[in-house]
Design a protein around this motif. Structure first.
Motif, short mmCIF file in Angstrom:
data_model
loop_
_atom_site.label_atom_id
_atom_site.label_comp_id
_atom_site.label_asym_id
_atom_site.label_seq_id
_atom_site.Cartn_x
_atom_site.Cartn_y
_atom_site.Cartn_z
N ILE A 453 74.14 20.17 14.70
CA ILE A 453 75.05 21.09 14.01
C ILE A 453 74.39 22.44 13.82
O ILE A 453 75.00 23.50 14.04
N PHE A 457 74.88 27.13 15.95
CA PHE A 457 75.03 28.50 15.43
C PHE A 457 74.08 29.44 16.17
O PHE A 457 72.98 29.04 16.58
N GLU A 492 77.29 28.55 5.96
CA GLU A 492 78.14 28.08 7.05
C GLU A 492 77.69 26.72 7.57
O GLU A 492 78.51 25.83 7.85
N ILE A 493 76.37 26.53 7.68
CA ILE A 493 75.87 25.25 8.17
C ILE A 493 76.19 24.14 7.18
O ILE A 493 76.60 23.03 7.56
N SER A 494 76.02 24.42 5.89
CA SER A 494 76.32 23.41 4.87
C SER A 494 77.80 23.02 4.89
O SER A 494 78.15 21.84 4.76
N GLN A 495 78.68 24.02 5.08
CA GLN A 495 80.11 23.73 5.17
C GLN A 495 80.44 22.90 6.41
O GLN A 495 81.28 22.00 6.37
N LYS A 496 79.76 23.21 7.52
CA LYS A 496 79.99 22.47 8.76
C LYS A 496 79.56 21.01 8.60
O LYS A 496 80.25 20.08 9.04
N THR A 499 82.03 19.16 6.47
CA THR A 499 83.31 18.90 7.15
C THR A 499 83.18 17.82 8.22
O THR A 499 84.05 16.95 8.34
N ASP A 500 82.09 17.88 9.02
CA ASP A 500 82.00 17.05 10.23
C ASP A 500 81.24 15.74 10.06
O ASP A 500 81.33 14.87 10.94
#
Length: 522
Positions: A453, A457, A492-496, A499-500
């Motif tokens: 993940i 980015f 952004e990485i934490s949100q990804k 989510t995934d």
């Protein structure tokens, strides 16, 4: 006589002598002139004769040259005439051939037209007969329905059902007999082969291990490993991607990482640094790079030793590297190299029991899981059996070996006797009590997904999952990612991840941006 008389006589004598001499000289000159004229006449005559001869020779040579040129010209003209006549002949032949072909084509066209007309008439006739037959069949069916009191569909259904019952009874009887005969022989033989094969192989149980213990001579070394304000341990963790745990355990440091290659690089690097005594960030990076190169060489050496021990020859260098990389991979907690060696030996024994080429079977058994050791960090969606088959085909393995690799999990159809042997031996190796544990593989896969993940980015240079997946440490390129962008990237990485992925507890995302200025003094 007096002197005057003598003088006069002398003078007269001299005059007479002079006159005689002049006369004689004149006669001699006349003779010379006459002789010269005769000689000139002779020379002119000879010159004229010679000129006539030369003239005749030149005329003769000119005639010969003319005749030669004339003959050559006639030869060229004759050759050209011959070629023209041949071309005319070929043209006439072609015209004759074309005329024959046209005539034949016309004849065939006429025949085709005639046959088409005949076929059309015949088709019309058959259609009429078909119509008559259908009418006749329909009338007969109606008569039969009146006589039997059943419709055609009911009669057909009853006939089919009766045939089904008879066929089913015969088939069941035949199957029962065949199965009983097969069970009496095949089952006993299969059990015997499998038991003999398993008894001849002794292996270790799997151990789930994600940590290594690095022993120290004294606890004083721990402070040098940590460094001022922790800079050494941070540099070592950033270079290797391994979490280094320095706690109260006496004379020991814990190296924690799901990837055994990284763990081994960190262990060897620490050993070299502690032995050398110079521990600082620049030295750490240098030692880690050298150790990674050493591990690559060791992987090749392990692959070579493995194929030599198993008696496998002419294996491609890339496949030898893949075999060596198996030492640092596990499958459900079972070391992949030990598993593959075990499967190879089982395949060799079982193939020998069944009178099949044991060397080929052993080769397929060793290579059956090479798809699990990709030479890149990026995970590939292709199943490992298909990927391993593609690699084997790429590096020149035989079709039977490639098919056995690709079919050992039933992704493709088995086309040789080696394929079921590899599948059975793979199952035997993994089915023993204590051979495999699935918890570790799911855990490692979750950590790999966590790192993947981050790599999705832009600007990410390295990504390491540490603390059993509770922290993701991301190292970015300072030229591409600013300080503000680093904070945004962490979010952004934490949100990804949120989510995934599905994971227990929390995952801390740490983005590290480091600026370096390096110059060399000469």
């Amino acid at each position: 006589m007096d002197i005057s008389t003598i003088i006069i006589v002398g003078i007269i004598g001299i005059a007479i002598g002079f006159a005689v001499a002049k006369f004689m000289e004149k006669g001699k000159a006349s003779k010379t002139i006459a002789s010269a004229k005769a000689e000139a006449t002779s020379i002119v005559k000879d010159a004229r004769t010679e000129a006539e001869g030369i003239k005749k020779d030149k005329i003769f040579q000119a005639k010969e040259k003319f005749l030669e040129l004339k003959a050559e010209h006639e030869k060229v003209i004759n050759g050209r005439d011959k070629k023209i006549s041949e071309a005319e002949k070929r043209t006439r032949d072609k015209e004759s051939q074309i005329s024959n072909e046209l005539a034949r084509t016309k004849k065939l066209g006429d025949q085709l037209e005639t046959k088409l007309q005949e076929a059309s008439h015949r088709n019309d006739f058959l259609e009429k007969r078909q119509t008559e037959l259908e009418k006749l069949h329909k009338s007969q069916v109606q008569q039969l329905e009146v006589i039997s009191g059943l419709s055609a569909e009911d009669a057909k259904g009853q006939l089919v059902e009766s045939l089904k019952e008879v066929a089913k009874a015969d088939a069941m009887s035949y199957m029962q007999t065949t199965l009983e005969e097969a069970k009496l022989t095949a089952q006993q033989e299969a059990k015997k082969i499998i038991i003999n094969t398993i008894q001849r192989i002794g292996t270790e149980e799997a151990v789930e291990n994600c940590v290594s213990v690095f022993n120290l001579e004294s606890d004083d070394v721990k402070g040098r490993i940590i460094g001022r304000e922790g800079r050494n341990i941070r540099a070592l963790e950033a270079a290797t991607g391994v979490e280094i745990i320095v706690d109260d355990t006496p004379e020991a440091i814990i190296l924690s990482c799901f990837d055994s290659v990284r763990r081994e690089v960190a262990r060897l690097s620490l050993h070299k640094l502690v032995t050398d005594g110079r521990i600082h960030p620049a030295r750490i990076e240098e030692i880690v790079k050298k150790t990674e190169k050493q591990i690559d060489e060791e992987i090749v050496e392990i692959g070579k030793r493995t194929v030599i021990d198993l008696g496998i020859h002419a294996l491609h260098p890339e496949l030898i590297k893949a075999v060596g990389r198996m030492k640092y991979r596990s499958s459900y907690g079972q070391n992949l190299l030990q598993h593959s060696r075990e499967v190879a030996k089982l395949c060799g024994v079982m193939a020998a029991e069944l009178s099949i080429n044991p060397k080929l079977a052993k080769r397929a058994g060793l290579l059956h899981d090479i798809g699990k050791v990709p030479n890149t960090e990026v995970e590939i969606e292709t199943p490992h059996a298909i990927l391993g088959m593609q690699w084997a085909e790429k590096f020149g393995e035989k079709p039977d070996v490639c098919n056995a690799i690709g079919a050992h999990h039933d992704e493709i159809e088995m086309k040789s006797l080696i394929a079921p042997i590899v599948q059975v031996c793979d199952a035997i190796s993994g089915a023993r009590p204590g051979a495999r544990r699935q918890v570790l593989d799911s855990y490692i896969q979750r950590l790999r997904d966590l790192e993947d993940i981050a790599f999705g980015f832009g600007g990410v240079q390295k990504a390491y999952a540490i603390q059993a997946g509770r922290e993701l440490r991301v190292i970015v390129e300072s030229e591409k990612v600013s300080d503000d962008k680093a904070a945004e990237l962490s979010f952004e990485i934490s949100q990804k991840i949120q989510t995934d992925m599905t994971y227990p507890g929390q995952v801390k995302v740490t983005v590290i941006r480091e600026t370096r200025s390096v110059n060399v003094a000469k």
